[in-house]
Design an enzyme around this catalytic site. Structure first.
Site, PDB file in Angstrom:
ATOM      1  N   THR A 135      -2.021 -23.165  67.105  1.00  0.00           N
ATOM      2  CA  THR A 135      -1.603 -24.248  68.441  1.00  0.00           C
ATOM      3  C   THR A 135      -0.317 -24.931  68.261  1.00  0.00           C
ATOM      4  OG1 THR A 135      -2.031 -26.178  69.425  1.00  0.00           O
ATOM      5  CG2 THR A 135      -2.737 -26.053  67.123  1.00  0.00           C
ATOM      6  N   ASP A 136       0.464 -25.167  69.396  1.00  0.00           N
ATOM      7  CA  ASP A 136       1.544 -25.870  69.448  1.00  0.00           C
ATOM      8  C   ASP A 136       1.615 -27.331  68.722  1.00  0.00           C
ATOM      9  OD1 ASP A 136       0.333 -27.034  71.626  1.00  0.00           O
ATOM     10  OD2 ASP A 136       1.614 -26.690  73.044  1.00  0.00           O
ATOM     11  N   GLU A 137       0.313 -27.762  68.645  1.00  0.00           N
ATOM     12  CA  GLU A 137       0.075 -29.386  68.377  1.00  0.00           C
ATOM     13  C   GLU A 137       0.418 -29.557  66.938  1.00  0.00           C
ATOM     14  OE1 GLU A 137      -3.257 -31.269  69.510  1.00  0.00           O
ATOM     15  OE2 GLU A 137      -3.406 -30.197  71.452  1.00  0.00           O
ATOM     16  N   TYR A 160      -7.196 -33.251  64.322  1.00  0.00           N
ATOM     17  CA  TYR A 160      -7.314 -31.691  64.882  1.00  0.00           C
ATOM     18  C   TYR A 160      -5.859 -31.029  64.266  1.00  0.00           C
ATOM     19  CZ  TYR A 160      -6.445 -27.709  67.884  1.00  0.00           C
ATOM     20  OH  TYR A 160      -6.382 -26.548  68.661  1.00  0.00           O
ATOM     21  N   LYS A 164      -5.366 -28.068  61.763  1.00  0.00           N
ATOM     22  CA  LYS A 164      -4.555 -26.398  62.001  1.00  0.00           C
ATOM     23  C   LYS A 164      -3.217 -26.567  61.439  1.00  0.00           C
ATOM     24  CE  LYS A 164      -5.873 -24.111  64.880  1.00  0.00           C
ATOM     25  NZ  LYS A 164      -6.795 -22.793  64.720  1.00  0.00           N
TER      26      LYS A 164
HETATM   27  P1  NAD Z   1     -13.475 -23.269  71.496  1.00  0.00           P
HETATM   28  O1  NAD Z   1     -14.035 -24.695  70.885  1.00  0.00           O
HETATM   29  O2  NAD Z   1     -13.724 -23.192  72.796  1.00  0.00           O
HETATM   30  O3  NAD Z   1     -14.226 -22.135  70.589  1.00  0.00           O
HETATM   31  C1  NAD Z   1     -14.286 -22.138  69.128  1.00  0.00           C
HETATM   32  C2  NAD Z   1     -15.384 -21.103  68.489  1.00  0.00           C
HETATM   33  O4  NAD Z   1     -15.542 -21.182  67.249  1.00  0.00           O
HETATM   34  C3  NAD Z   1     -16.741 -21.664  69.129  1.00  0.00           C
HETATM   35  O5  NAD Z   1     -17.327 -20.409  69.688  1.00  0.00           O
HETATM   36  C4  NAD Z   1     -17.394 -22.213  67.867  1.00  0.00           C
HETATM   37  O6  NAD Z   1     -18.909 -21.786  68.019  1.00  0.00           O
HETATM   38  C5  NAD Z   1     -16.782 -21.136  67.063  1.00  0.00           C
HETATM   39  N1  NAD Z   1     -16.800 -21.943  65.541  1.00  0.00           N
HETATM   40  C6  NAD Z   1     -16.662 -23.163  65.116  1.00  0.00           C
HETATM   41  N2  NAD Z   1     -16.936 -23.434  63.898  1.00  0.00           N
HETATM   42  C7  NAD Z   1     -17.090 -22.338  63.359  1.00  0.00           C
HETATM   43  C8  NAD Z   1     -17.545 -21.783  62.058  1.00  0.00           C
HETATM   44  N3  NAD Z   1     -17.565 -22.880  61.198  1.00  0.00           N
HETATM   45  N4  NAD Z   1     -17.853 -20.421  61.688  1.00  0.00           N
HETATM   46  C9  NAD Z   1     -17.870 -19.662  63.044  1.00  0.00           C
HETATM   47  N5  NAD Z   1     -17.604 -19.981  64.213  1.00  0.00           N
HETATM   48  C10 NAD Z   1     -17.254 -21.375  64.080  1.00  0.00           C
HETATM   49  O7  NAD Z   1     -11.973 -23.101  70.884  1.00  0.00           O
HETATM   50  P2  NAD Z   1     -10.805 -22.234  71.955  1.00  0.00           P
HETATM   51  O8  NAD Z   1     -10.148 -23.270  72.858  1.00  0.00           O
HETATM   52  O9  NAD Z   1     -11.257 -20.986  72.383  1.00  0.00           O
HETATM   53  O10 NAD Z   1      -9.648 -22.065  70.700  1.00  0.00           O
HETATM   54  C11 NAD Z   1      -9.754 -20.806  69.878  1.00  0.00           C
HETATM   55  C12 NAD Z   1      -8.485 -20.922  68.946  1.00  0.00           C
HETATM   56  O11 NAD Z   1      -7.289 -21.258  69.543  1.00  0.00           O
HETATM   57  C13 NAD Z   1      -8.759 -22.239  67.957  1.00  0.00           C
HETATM   58  O12 NAD Z   1      -8.128 -21.855  66.709  1.00  0.00           O
HETATM   59  C14 NAD Z   1      -7.635 -23.318  68.566  1.00  0.00           C
HETATM   60  O13 NAD Z   1      -7.215 -24.053  67.653  1.00  0.00           O
HETATM   61  C15 NAD Z   1      -6.683 -22.347  69.220  1.00  0.00           C
HETATM   62  N6  NAD Z   1      -6.025 -22.837  70.258  1.00  0.00           N
HETATM   63  C16 NAD Z   1      -6.510 -23.272  71.279  1.00  0.00           C
HETATM   64  C17 NAD Z   1      -5.895 -23.950  72.479  1.00  0.00           C
HETATM   65  C18 NAD Z   1      -6.590 -24.109  73.947  1.00  0.00           C
HETATM   66  O14 NAD Z   1      -5.699 -24.584  74.683  1.00  0.00           O
HETATM   67  N7  NAD Z   1      -7.696 -24.176  74.033  1.00  0.00           N
HETATM   68  C19 NAD Z   1      -4.374 -23.779  72.479  1.00  0.00           C
HETATM   69  C20 NAD Z   1      -3.740 -23.088  71.583  1.00  0.00           C
HETATM   70  C21 NAD Z   1      -4.466 -22.558  70.121  1.00  0.00           C
HETATM   71  O1  TDX Z   2     -10.371 -36.566  80.576  1.00  0.00           O
HETATM   72  C1  TDX Z   2      -9.316 -36.224  79.993  1.00  0.00           C
HETATM   73  N1  TDX Z   2      -8.133 -36.949  80.487  1.00  0.00           N
HETATM   74  C2  TDX Z   2      -6.818 -36.818  80.141  1.00  0.00           C
HETATM   75  O2  TDX Z   2      -6.103 -37.230  80.880  1.00  0.00           O
HETATM   76  C3  TDX Z   2      -8.803 -35.331  78.976  1.00  0.00           C
HETATM   77  C4  TDX Z   2     -10.128 -34.597  78.371  1.00  0.00           C
HETATM   78  C5  TDX Z   2      -7.682 -35.183  78.531  1.00  0.00           C
HETATM   79  N2  TDX Z   2      -6.624 -36.033  79.255  1.00  0.00           N
HETATM   80  C6  TDX Z   2      -5.312 -35.566  78.582  1.00  0.00           C
HETATM   81  C7  TDX Z   2      -4.981 -35.526  77.119  1.00  0.00           C
HETATM   82  C8  TDX Z   2      -4.003 -34.577  77.195  1.00  0.00           C
HETATM   83  O3  TDX Z   2      -2.510 -35.105  77.166  1.00  0.00           O
HETATM   84  O4  TDX Z   2      -4.959 -34.437  79.252  1.00  0.00           O
HETATM   85  C9  TDX Z   2      -4.197 -33.426  78.241  1.00  0.00           C
HETATM   86  C10 TDX Z   2      -4.955 -32.399  77.925  1.00  0.00           C
HETATM   87  O5  TDX Z   2      -6.119 -32.793  77.067  1.00  0.00           O
HETATM   88  P1  TDX Z   2      -7.083 -31.639  76.448  1.00  0.00           P
HETATM   89  O6  TDX Z   2      -7.540 -30.967  77.431  1.00  0.00           O
HETATM   90  O7  TDX Z   2      -8.146 -32.532  75.627  1.00  0.00           O
HETATM   91  O8  TDX Z   2      -6.223 -30.783  75.449  1.00  0.00           O
HETATM   92  P2  TDX Z   2      -5.144 -31.340  74.363  1.00  0.00           P
HETATM   93  O9  TDX Z   2      -5.323 -32.425  73.675  1.00  0.00           O
HETATM   94  O10 TDX Z   2      -3.622 -31.117  74.971  1.00  0.00           O
HETATM   95  O11 TDX Z   2      -5.172 -29.859  73.352  1.00  0.00           O
HETATM   96  C11 TDX Z   2      -5.306 -28.496  73.859  1.00  0.00           C
HETATM   97  O12 TDX Z   2      -4.237 -27.922  73.749  1.00  0.00           O
HETATM   98  C12 TDX Z   2      -3.954 -27.276  72.353  1.00  0.00           C
HETATM   99  C13 TDX Z   2      -6.534 -27.876  73.289  1.00  0.00           C
HETATM  100  O13 TDX Z   2      -7.706 -28.836  73.255  1.00  0.00           O
HETATM  101  C14 TDX Z   2      -6.390 -27.650  71.797  1.00  0.00           C
HETATM  102  O14 TDX Z   2      -7.491 -26.980  71.383  1.00  0.00           O
HETATM  103  C15 TDX Z   2      -5.004 -26.878  71.772  1.00  0.00           C
HETATM  104  O15 TDX Z   2      -4.665 -26.587  70.356  1.00  0.00           O
END
Ligand code: NAD
Ligand code: TDX
Length: 362
Positions: A135-137, A160, A164
């Site tokens: 992630t960019d975080e 988190y 990562k």
């Molecule tokens: P998500 O939470 O929707 O899915 C995560 C999945 O991993 C789930 O299906 C969960 O059951 C599985 N899991 C968790 N712990 C596990 C374990 N110990 N063994 C096997 N499976 C396990 O997450 P996502 O949003 O799909 O993100 C996927 C990846 O991409 C993550 O690594 C996250 O850090 C990264 N990522 C997400 C975002 C975003 O905006 N969602 C952005 C950048 C990077």
């Molecule tokens: O109810 C809300 N109100 C609100 O203002 C929630 C859930 C979030 N927020 C804000 C927090 C953040 O600034 O919105 C922004 C986005 O929040 P999230 O959807 O929780 O995402 P973020 O914290 O930015 O992280 C996401 O992007 C990077 C993903 O959850 C991560 O898995 C990924 O790595």
């Protein structure tokens, strides 16, 4: 060579989009390994039921014996590692699962992958890739100017993002020390169908739909760089098919929005697609609530490297991607309703940490 991919976390939001793409629109055989935490959902893979090129195994990436047996039996050419705890607010309430899955789990997977890879020979050994999805975080928080690039120093600030970042470092260490052919991608915020409703966009859509308050943390002026999930999936495929091993690639949509702009756009889209009968416009549901502890101000990605080196670019605009997403939630209540009535009803998460924690640690 018949390409076989092991996808960890393939029942989650991005993982399931990747698996659906690889099986339905490309020619891969896929083994999905997922422990089905609250965020994992087999219904997201329903479209692949009965497809001979997909197999699902319920299991934990920390289970070394299981992972070893699966690698020996399935003999993947590629491992794409998406299994993770992914929600910042939950990492504030309970960091332990993040340390376990994101750090210990990635370490365990690397150990098994390296042993498996050392046992390969010839073309199979040359072609093998371990692709870590990050992630960019990990780069911390930006002020009003600048963007993250592949050379930005790591500066994670939440449990988190710290977990990562640790996993990224482990992956690099296995490349440098043991020669494992790795790739890392760091992507910005994703949105799209099948996203668990704890995240901002699906939460705002479902609250708007149900007529309940839409929580905006703090001032609503924090900025995220949003990318439609299928554009992320196409970037992942470009990277594991053509990326240079040992390299990282940043992926983002060049689409910066304040959180307030995002929820306003969702309200307007819902009003257009499903007007409230006699009710006020949905913008009136927007409610400013207590800020997230340690809330990162701004993320923005310079995706120049993947665009220039691998020819990737996003195909969805924020407007078109958001409309597709809102339509999907309108048409797929049978996917989200059981979640709201079961594991997560939309309650506020992530307020456990003391709010008077020092702002900077230097
Ligand atoms: P998500 O939470 O929707 O899915 C995560 C999945 O991993 C789930 O299906 C969960 O059951 C599985 N899991 C968790 N712990 C596990 C374990 N110990 N063994 C096997 N499976 C396990 O997450 P996502 O949003 O799909 O993100 C996927 C990846 O991409 C993550 O690594 C996250 O850090 C990264 N990522 C997400 C975002 C975003 O905006 N969602 C952005 C950048 C990077
Ligand atoms: O109810 C809300 N109100 C609100 O203002 C929630 C859930 C979030 N927020 C804000 C927090 C953040 O600034 O919105 C922004 C986005 O929040 P999230 O959807 O929780 O995402 P973020 O914290 O930015 O992280 C996401 O992007 C990077 C993903 O959850 C991560 O898995 C990924 O790595």
């Amino acid at each position: 060579m018949n390409s076989r991919i092991l996808v960890t976390g393939g029942a989650g939001f991005i993982g399931s989009a990747l698996v659906r793409y690889l099986v339905k629109y490309a020619d891969y055989s896929v083994l999905t390994l997922d422990s089905l935490t609250y965020a994992g959902n087999l219904r997201s893979l329903e479209a692949l039921e009965g497809n001979a090129r997909h197999r699902f195994v319920k299991g934990d990436i920390r289970d070394g014996d299981l992972v070893r047996a699966l690698l020996e039996e399935f003999r993947p050419n590629i491992i794409t590692h998406l299994a993770a705890e992914s929600h910042v607010d939950r990492s504030i309430d309970g960091p332990s699962a993040f340390i376990q899955t994101n750090i210990v789990g990635t370490y365990s997977l690397l150990e098994q992958a390296a042993t498996y890879w050392k046992g390969l020979s010839g073309a199979e050994r040359v072609a093998f890739r371990f692709h870590h999805i990050s992630t960019d975080e990990v780069f911390g928080s930006l002020g009003s100017i600048g963007r993250f690039s592949e050379t930005t120093p790591y500066d994670p600030r939440s449990p988190y993002s710290a977990s990562k970042a640790a996993s990224d470092h482990l992956v690099r260490a296995w490349a440098h020390t043991f020669g494992l052919p790795v790739l890392i991608t760091n992507c910005s915020n994703n949105y799209g169908p099948y996203q668990f409703p704890e995240k901002l966009i699906p939460l705002a859509i479902l609250n708007g739909l149900r007529g309940t308050p839409i929580p905006v943390y703090g001032t609503g002026l924090n900025v995220r760089d949003w990318l439609f999930v299928d554009d992320h999936v196409r970037a992942l495929v470009r990277v594991f098919e053509a990326g240079q091993t040992g390299q990282s690639y940043l992926v983002g949509g060049s689409n910066e929005q304040t959180n307030l702009q995002v929820v306003q756009a969702i309200c307007d889209c819902l009003d257009q697609l499903k007007p409230r009968l006699g009710g006020p416009p949905r913008r009136e549901l927007i409610s400013f609530v207590q800020d997230r502890p340690g809330h990162d101000q701004r993320y923005a990605i310079d995706a120049g490297k993947i665009m220039h080196d691998l020819g990737w670019k996003p195909s969805e605009t924020f407007e078109s991607g958001l409309e597709r997403t809102v339509r999907w939630y309108l048409e797929n209540e049978d996917w989200w309703r059981p979640i709201l009535e079961g594991t997560y009803a939309g309650q506020r998460l992530g307020l456990m940490a003391p709010t008077n924690a020092p702002e900077e640690f230097s």
